[in-house]
Design an enzyme around this catalytic site. Structure first.
Site, PDB file in Angstrom:
ATOM      1  N   ASN A 154     -15.202  27.500  28.580  1.00 29.70           N
ATOM      2  CA  ASN A 154     -15.589  28.618  27.715  1.00 29.70           C
ATOM      3  C   ASN A 154     -14.703  29.843  27.895  1.00 29.70           C
ATOM      4  OD1 ASN A 154     -17.184  28.233  30.219  1.00 29.70           O
ATOM      5  ND2 ASN A 154     -17.868  30.312  29.810  1.00 29.70           N
ATOM      6  N   GLN A 182     -18.715  24.145  24.001  1.00 24.97           N
ATOM      7  CA  GLN A 182     -17.574  24.857  23.403  1.00 24.97           C
ATOM      8  C   GLN A 182     -16.808  24.018  22.389  1.00 24.97           C
ATOM      9  OE1 GLN A 182     -16.517  28.020  23.492  1.00 24.97           O
ATOM     10  NE2 GLN A 182     -18.206  28.647  24.797  1.00 24.97           N
ATOM     11  N   SER A 200     -24.818  23.428  21.568  1.00 22.84           N
ATOM     12  CA  SER A 200     -25.613  24.617  21.251  1.00 22.84           C
ATOM     13  C   SER A 200     -25.191  25.115  19.869  1.00 22.84           C
ATOM     14  CB  SER A 200     -25.324  25.685  22.318  1.00 22.84           C
ATOM     15  OG  SER A 200     -26.080  26.831  22.070  1.00 22.84           O
ATOM     16  N   ALA A 201     -26.169  25.328  18.973  1.00 25.01           N
ATOM     17  CA  ALA A 201     -25.855  25.630  17.574  1.00 25.01           C
ATOM     18  C   ALA A 201     -25.060  26.918  17.376  1.00 25.01           C
ATOM     19  CB  ALA A 201     -27.147  25.706  16.763  1.00 25.01           C
ATOM     20  N   CYS A 327     -22.003  35.378  29.642  1.00 20.42           N
ATOM     21  CA  CYS A 327     -23.106  35.385  30.618  1.00 20.42           C
ATOM     22  C   CYS A 327     -22.790  36.264  31.819  1.00 20.42           C
ATOM     23  CB  CYS A 327     -23.402  33.969  31.093  1.00 20.42           C
ATOM     24  SG  CYS A 327     -23.845  32.899  29.746  1.00 20.42           S
TER      25      CYS A 327
HETATM   26  N1  PLP Z   1     -21.945  25.591  28.465  1.00 27.00           N
HETATM   27  C1  PLP Z   1     -20.891  26.270  28.007  1.00 27.00           C
HETATM   28  C2  PLP Z   1     -19.512  25.696  28.187  1.00 27.00           C
HETATM   29  C3  PLP Z   1     -21.061  27.491  27.355  1.00 27.00           C
HETATM   30  O1  PLP Z   1     -20.012  28.166  26.891  1.00 27.00           O
HETATM   31  C4  PLP Z   1     -22.394  27.992  27.201  1.00 27.00           C
HETATM   32  C5  PLP Z   1     -22.633  29.309  26.553  1.00 27.00           C
HETATM   33  O2  PLP Z   1     -21.801  30.198  26.636  1.00 27.00           O
HETATM   34  C6  PLP Z   1     -23.476  27.222  27.677  1.00 27.00           C
HETATM   35  C7  PLP Z   1     -23.202  26.041  28.304  1.00 27.00           C
HETATM   36  C8  PLP Z   1     -24.894  27.706  27.509  1.00 27.00           C
HETATM   37  O3  PLP Z   1     -25.271  27.628  26.155  1.00 27.00           O
HETATM   38  P1  PLP Z   1     -26.490  28.525  25.569  1.00 27.00           P
HETATM   39  O4  PLP Z   1     -25.995  29.924  25.505  1.00 27.00           O
HETATM   40  O5  PLP Z   1     -26.751  27.961  24.225  1.00 27.00           O
HETATM   41  O6  PLP Z   1     -27.634  28.339  26.489  1.00 27.00           O
END
Ligand code: PLP
Length: 388
Positions: A154, A182, A200-201, A327
């Site tokens: 990401n 991603q 993830s949508a 995050c």
């Molecule tokens: N995995 C990756 C590689 C991500 O980039 C993200 C979100 O940034 C997630 C997992 C988590 O997804 P969500 O924000 O939909 O919980």
């Protein structure tokens, strides 16, 4: 409460969350405005259950036929359902392998499992940000139950050799979980031979708060959210039908646009245009990796500058970019991904991530590069405080 939106801003943070596609918004509105629970047997309920199953079929086509699809609330939940569900509620004699550069959704969970008694091995990436499947093979043990590898990072966009990882696991009982959050909507997913695959949508134009887990047929998962028999008993609770329909609409649009060969070529051209523009800037700006990378995620280092200060400057000029994972956007420690790739503190703090979608124009890129030049020059002119 209504959020007022300034339409003159240029949004270049798709890796954090892509804008909602119009088709997804229409699908959401149309499903959400109709009353009904998909578990009810009357006509209104059946309307929702039909829409839910139609959406599941579309997501199944998007992710590769012949798998089961479980709807979740997003990438994090898909990962948790996959990891905890596949361990069958037992950490005894459990070894899990992942890479050091996984998203915190994976690393945070593994840390918790380690405290609970599981044995965790984290593989270091090579300096280009790719993991080496041979390194992973060396860590396999008879009690290895799960291997978690992301499809693309990401922060850097570096694409991982997941097909080779699947090959390494061919004669081993360990399950493979691929975090494709991603890459869904950007790279074709069907060729990945993974037992579990998380999406993830909101990363591909669907709404936030809905995601899916692709599960190999025949693999049963221990249910974590218990109660009703929704989602094949894997995840209880009334399903988010409007979210599922909107995610399916976004997926269909990606299959018509972003995922076609024309769409992919267009993204590569946009990426090349960025890269050419960057070389013309009057200061040093370095790509973070030379490994195969998602064209739409451009991560660069601007030596002797702070990425967060530049991102703040661009924000004031109406451009949204980031320094890495959304995050951890408020943190002042260097990214764990860049550190694992071997970058020192100063270099890692100088990272800037620009991520974009198919509608970006060359004019937008020219405008962003000019703004970047102005921000860096202004920071240098006021000196000291913002430089490292
Ligand atoms: N995995 C990756 C590689 C991500 O980039 C993200 C979100 O940034 C997630 C997992 C988590 O997804 P969500 O924000 O939909 O919980």
């Amino acid at each position: 409460m209504v959020i007022s939106v300034n339409n003159h801003r240029l949004y270049l943070d798709y890796a954090a969350s892509a804008p909602l596609k119009k088709s997804a918004q229409d699908a959401w509105n149309s499903a959400h405005c109709h009353p009904g629970n998909p578990s009810s047997v009357h006509s209104d309920g059946r309307l929702h259950s039909d829409l839910l199953e139609k959406s599941r079929q579309i997501i199944s086509r998007f992710l590769g036929e012949n798998y089961d699809v479980v709807f979740t609330s997003g990438g994090t939940e898909s990962i948790i359902v996959a990891v905890l569900g596949s361990l069958n509620n037992s950490l005894e004699n459990t070894h899990i392998i992942a890479s050091e550069i996984e998203h915190s959704a994976v690393l945070g969970l593994l840390e918790r499992l380690e405290r609970g008694g599981a044995c965790i091995t984290l593989i270091k990436p090579q300096p280009n940000g790719q993991i080496c499947p041979a390194d992973l093979a060396k860590e396999l043990r008879p009690e290895t139950k799960l291997v978690c590898i992301q499809h693309a990072n990401n922060e850097t966009g570096v694409i991982q050799p997941v097909a080779d990882v699947a090959e390494v696991l061919r004669n081993h009982n360990a399950l493979l979980l691929v975090d494709a959050v991603q890459t869904a909507g950007k790279l074709a997913l069907p060729p990945i031979d993974a037992d579990l695959l998380a999406i993830s949508a909101h990363k591909f134009g669907g709404p936030r708060g809905i995601g899916a887990l692709r599960v190999r047929k025949g693999l049963s998962l221990y249910p974590l959210i218990i109660g009703g028999s929704h989602e094949g008993g894997v995840r209880a609770g009334t399903q988010n039908v409007a979210g599922a329909a909107a995610m399916a609409a976004a997926a269909e649009e990606c299959m018509r646009n972003e995922l076609t060969s024309t769409g992919r070529e267009h993204m590569v051209k946009l990426r090349e245009y960025w890269e050419q523009g960057i070389t013309k800037l009057p200061f040093k700006i370095l790509p973070v990796s030379s490994a195969p990378t998602l064209p739409e995620t451009l991560c660069v280092l601007i030596p002797e500058m702070r990425g967060d200060t530049i991102a703040d400057g661009l924000d004031l000029m109406g451009i949204s970019v980031s320094t890495g994972s959304a995050c951890h956007a408020a943190e002042t420690v260097p990214s764990h991904v860049l550190s694992a790739m071997g970058y020192g503190h100063q270099d890692a703090m100088s990272a800037l991530r620009i991520s974009f979608g198919i509608n970006l124009t060359q004019t937008d890129i020219d405008h962003s590069l000019l703004s970047l030049k102005q921000v860096v020059e202004r920071i240098r002119a006021t000196a000291g405080s913002a430089t490292l």
